[in-house]
Design a protein around this motif. Structure first.
Motif, PDB file in Angstrom:
ATOM      1  N   THR A   1       6.627  57.337  18.400  1.00 58.56           N
ATOM      2  CA  THR A   1       6.663  58.234  19.731  1.00 58.56           C
ATOM      3  C   THR A   1       7.854  57.448  20.538  1.00 58.56           C
ATOM      4  O   THR A   1       7.883  55.992  20.629  1.00 58.56           O
ATOM      5  N   ARG A   2       8.663  58.302  20.914  1.00 54.52           N
ATOM      6  CA  ARG A   2      10.035  57.967  21.898  1.00 54.52           C
ATOM      7  C   ARG A   2       9.735  58.003  23.224  1.00 54.52           C
ATOM      8  O   ARG A   2       9.200  59.025  23.667  1.00 54.52           O
ATOM      9  N   PHE A   3       9.942  57.240  24.113  1.00 55.09           N
ATOM     10  CA  PHE A   3       9.749  57.116  25.413  1.00 55.09           C
ATOM     11  C   PHE A   3      11.114  56.753  26.041  1.00 55.09           C
ATOM     12  O   PHE A   3      11.789  56.137  25.993  1.00 55.09           O
ATOM     13  N   HIS A   4      11.607  57.748  27.191  1.00 55.55           N
ATOM     14  CA  HIS A   4      12.522  57.415  28.071  1.00 55.55           C
ATOM     15  C   HIS A   4      11.931  57.145  29.470  1.00 55.55           C
ATOM     16  O   HIS A   4      11.204  57.880  29.860  1.00 55.55           O
ATOM     17  N   SER A   5      12.796  56.264  29.922  1.00 52.35           N
ATOM     18  CA  SER A   5      12.436  55.723  31.324  1.00 52.35           C
ATOM     19  C   SER A   5      13.624  55.437  32.118  1.00 52.35           C
ATOM     20  O   SER A   5      14.545  54.937  31.620  1.00 52.35           O
TER      21      SER A   5
ATOM     22  N   ARG B   1      15.007  51.688  32.869  1.00 49.35           N
ATOM     23  CA  ARG B   1      14.505  50.445  31.966  1.00 49.35           C
ATOM     24  C   ARG B   1      14.970  50.942  30.502  1.00 49.35           C
ATOM     25  O   ARG B   1      14.643  50.264  29.499  1.00 49.35           O
ATOM     26  N   GLY B   2      15.667  51.884  30.360  1.00 51.50           N
ATOM     27  CA  GLY B   2      16.040  52.391  29.039  1.00 51.50           C
ATOM     28  C   GLY B   2      14.861  52.996  28.163  1.00 51.50           C
ATOM     29  O   GLY B   2      13.980  53.326  28.662  1.00 51.50           O
ATOM     30  N   ALA B   3      15.462  53.434  26.818  1.00 51.43           N
ATOM     31  CA  ALA B   3      14.432  53.935  25.873  1.00 51.43           C
ATOM     32  C   ALA B   3      13.561  52.981  25.206  1.00 51.43           C
ATOM     33  O   ALA B   3      14.485  51.845  24.917  1.00 51.43           O
ATOM     34  N   PHE B   4      12.521  53.385  24.909  1.00 52.01           N
ATOM     35  CA  PHE B   4      11.822  52.383  23.647  1.00 52.01           C
ATOM     36  C   PHE B   4      10.905  53.451  22.820  1.00 52.01           C
ATOM     37  O   PHE B   4      10.681  54.478  23.193  1.00 52.01           O
ATOM     38  N   THR B   5      10.509  52.721  21.657  1.00 57.62           N
ATOM     39  CA  THR B   5       9.891  53.325  20.634  1.00 57.62           C
ATOM     40  C   THR B   5       8.698  52.718  20.315  1.00 57.62           C
ATOM     41  O   THR B   5       8.689  51.332  20.398  1.00 57.62           O
ATOM     42  N   GLU B   6       7.427  53.599  20.208  1.00 60.88           N
ATOM     43  CA  GLU B   6       6.092  52.625  19.762  1.00 60.88           C
ATOM     44  C   GLU B   6       5.918  53.363  18.653  1.00 60.88           C
ATOM     45  O   GLU B   6       5.977  54.655  18.237  1.00 60.88           O
TER      46      GLU B   6
END
Length: 108
Positions: free
Chosen positions: A88-92, A95-100
Motif C-alpha cells: 500500500t502506498r501512502f502520500h502525506s 513528509r513524502g510518500a511511503f510504502t507499507e
C-alpha cells in the motif's frame, strides 16, 4: 558487478544495518509471493529497505538501480503489487510518500 558496455557499477547495494527478525521474516515471505518476476524483485528490494516502523521510503530510481530494471518496469511492478494487495502506498504533505508491505503468500 561492472557493466562492461556502460562502464558503470551495477551492483545491488543493501543497507548495512542489522536486520531484525521481523525484517528477515518479511523478506522471506516476499520470496514466496506468486507474481511476475519484475514485481517479485521489486517487492524483495523494498523488503530490504523497510524501517523499524515497517515503512519503506525508497524512490523508484533507487529501486531501479538496485534491481537493474528500468524506471518504467519498476513503476509497473509497483502498480501490480499494489493492485494485488502486496503493498500500500501512502502520500502525506510535508513528509513524502511511503510504502507499507504486506505480502500475500500463495495468491496468484
Amino acid at each position: 558487478m561492472l557493466d562492461a558496455c556502460a562502464g558503470k557499477d551495477r551492483s545491488v547495494s543493501t543497507p548495512s544495518r542489522d536486520r531484525s527478525p521481523a525484517a528477515v521474516d518479511l523478506f522471506e515471505r516476499c520470496t514466496r509471493v506468486r507474481c511476475r518476476p519484475v514485481a517479485k524483485l521489486v517487492l524483495m528490494v523494498l523488503a530490504l529497505d523497510v524501517d523499524e516502523r515497517g515503512a519503506v521510503r525508497s524512490s523508484v530510481a533507487t529501486i531501479s538501480h538496485q534491481s537493474g530494471y528500468s524506471l518504467r518496469a519498476v513503476q509497473r511492478g509497483i502498480q501490480e503489487l499494489e493492485r494485488d494487495g502486496h503493498l500500500t502506498r501512502f502520500h502525506s504533505r510535508g513528509r513524502g510518500a511511503f510504502t507499507e508491505l504486506h505480502p500475500r503468500i500463495g495468491d496468484a
